[in-house]
Design an enzyme around this catalytic site. Structure first.
Site, PDB file in Angstrom:
ATOM      1  N   THR A 157      30.701 -38.589  -7.978  1.00 54.47           N
ATOM      2  CA  THR A 157      31.576 -39.070  -9.056  1.00 54.47           C
ATOM      3  C   THR A 157      31.459 -40.581  -9.271  1.00 54.47           C
ATOM      4  OG1 THR A 157      33.416 -39.349  -7.496  1.00 54.47           O
ATOM      5  CG2 THR A 157      33.240 -37.221  -8.617  1.00 54.47           C
ATOM      6  N   GLY A 187      30.920 -44.002 -10.725  1.00 51.26           N
ATOM      7  CA  GLY A 187      30.770 -44.540 -12.069  1.00 51.26           C
ATOM      8  C   GLY A 187      31.565 -43.837 -13.138  1.00 51.26           C
ATOM      9  N   THR A 188      32.469 -42.935 -12.753  1.00 46.89           N
ATOM     10  CA  THR A 188      33.230 -42.204 -13.776  1.00 46.89           C
ATOM     11  C   THR A 188      34.131 -43.132 -14.590  1.00 46.89           C
ATOM     12  OG1 THR A 188      34.850 -41.624 -12.068  1.00 46.89           O
ATOM     13  CG2 THR A 188      33.208 -39.966 -12.629  1.00 46.89           C
ATOM     14  N   GLY A 189      34.774 -44.096 -13.932  1.00 47.60           N
ATOM     15  CA  GLY A 189      35.653 -45.020 -14.647  1.00 47.60           C
ATOM     16  C   GLY A 189      34.894 -45.891 -15.631  1.00 47.60           C
ATOM     17  N   CYS A 190      33.751 -46.413 -15.198  1.00 42.68           N
ATOM     18  CA  CYS A 190      32.911 -47.220 -16.082  1.00 42.68           C
ATOM     19  C   CYS A 190      32.448 -46.393 -17.271  1.00 42.68           C
ATOM     20  CB  CYS A 190      31.682 -47.730 -15.327  1.00 42.68           C
ATOM     21  SG  CYS A 190      32.029 -48.721 -13.857  1.00 42.68           S
ATOM     22  N   LYS A 212      44.596 -43.044 -15.582  1.00 46.94           N
ATOM     23  CA  LYS A 212      43.662 -42.010 -15.143  1.00 46.94           C
ATOM     24  C   LYS A 212      44.137 -41.351 -13.852  1.00 46.94           C
ATOM     25  CE  LYS A 212      40.438 -45.051 -14.947  1.00 46.94           C
ATOM     26  NZ  LYS A 212      39.189 -45.812 -14.827  1.00 46.94           N
TER      27      LYS A 212
END
Length: 273
Positions: free
Chosen positions: A215, A217-220, A182
């Site tokens: 932003t 929590g975008t990865g979760c 990412k």
């Protein structure tokens, strides 16, 4: 075995930490599952006291409690996919890897939470090694951010070419089916650029850049969306594409709450009203 228990309603399992602020962790995962019309189940690995300004406290769950949660869900309800987030320590990571194998959990998405997108390491070196050698090889895809990809590939990442090289190294050395590096932690035009590699196809995924500080929590959310799409029977490549589109749209409807970094808008159709 577990995929046949419930064939009518897709079910996904998140194995991750609890975020009291509701922006990331199992809270974000369950909202993402629900958006995709997938029944969400959970095994909590740790409880955090956090808000939009940061993490105040982290308490690990007993390893036996984590195992019991996973077994309770899989043995009765069954799951068509699972994702892992913050596993916190070496003991929990090893126990989760054992359960994935023993319970024959398929479509495992590993978000290798070990370094924040700002570069702060979140788990110790022993836990990183255990994650790399016991859990990641069982995944259909892993979704490291820039700094996690640096650790896993032992390569400094400053360009899209570096991201591509890291994805290839991680795929070869850790034996996962696919890697999605990412670019959320990258700078300038590379922010939001992701790299996919599955041993055959090397792809650059781009999206509209969304200008927002909210932003959290975008990865979760991304890994949960991939797991949700897999639970619905979609193939891995289309699951990743749809998940990235979902996260980008949720970012355009991010919630400006608290005094710091708010979360993405998981239920953006409702927010439009």
């Amino acid at each position: 075995m577990n995929t046949e228990i419930n064939s009518r309603i897709p079910v996904a399992l998140t194995i991750a930490g609890s975020d009291s602020g509701g922006g990331a962790g199992i809270q974000a995962d369950l909202r993402t599952f629900a958006f995709h019309c997938v029944h969400g189940t959970s095994a909590i690995t740790c409880v955090t006291a956090q808000n939009t300004l940061g993490v105040k406290r982290v308490d690990a769950m007993a390893t036996e409690a984590v195992v019991a949660q996973i077994q309770a869900v899989v043995e009765d309800i069954g799951v068509q996919s699972a994702k892992t987030g913050m596993l916190l320590n070496q003991e929990i990571i090893f126990a989760v890897a054992q359960q994935v194998e023993a319970l024959e959990i398929e479509n495992l998405v590993v978000d290798p939470v070990m370094v924040s997108r700002t570069g702060a390491q979140l788990i110790d070196d022993d836990a990183v090694k255990t994650l790399s050698h016991t859990l990641i090889p069982k995944a259909v895809i892993i979704t490291p951010n820039r700094y996690e990809a640096q650790i896993l590939s032992e390569l400094e990442i400053n360009s899209v070419e570096d991201m591509q090289a890291a994805a290839e190294i991680i795929h070869k050395t850790l034996r996962t089916k696919a890697v999605l590096v990412k670019g959320g932690g990258m700078q300038g035009d590379l922010r939001g650029v992701d790299i996919w590699f599955d041993g055959n196809k090397l792809e650059i995924l781009t999206c509209q850049q969304v200008e927002t500080k909210n932003t959290h929590g975008t990865g979760c959310t991304l890994s949960a969306a991939i797991a949700a799409n897999l639970a619905k029977g979609n193939d891995l490549w289309s699951s990743v594409q749809q998940a990235k589109e979902y996260v980008t749209t949720a970012l355009t409807h991010a919630l400006d709450i608290g005094k710091g970094q708010g979360p993405v808008g998981h239920f953006f159709p409702l927010l439009r009203n």
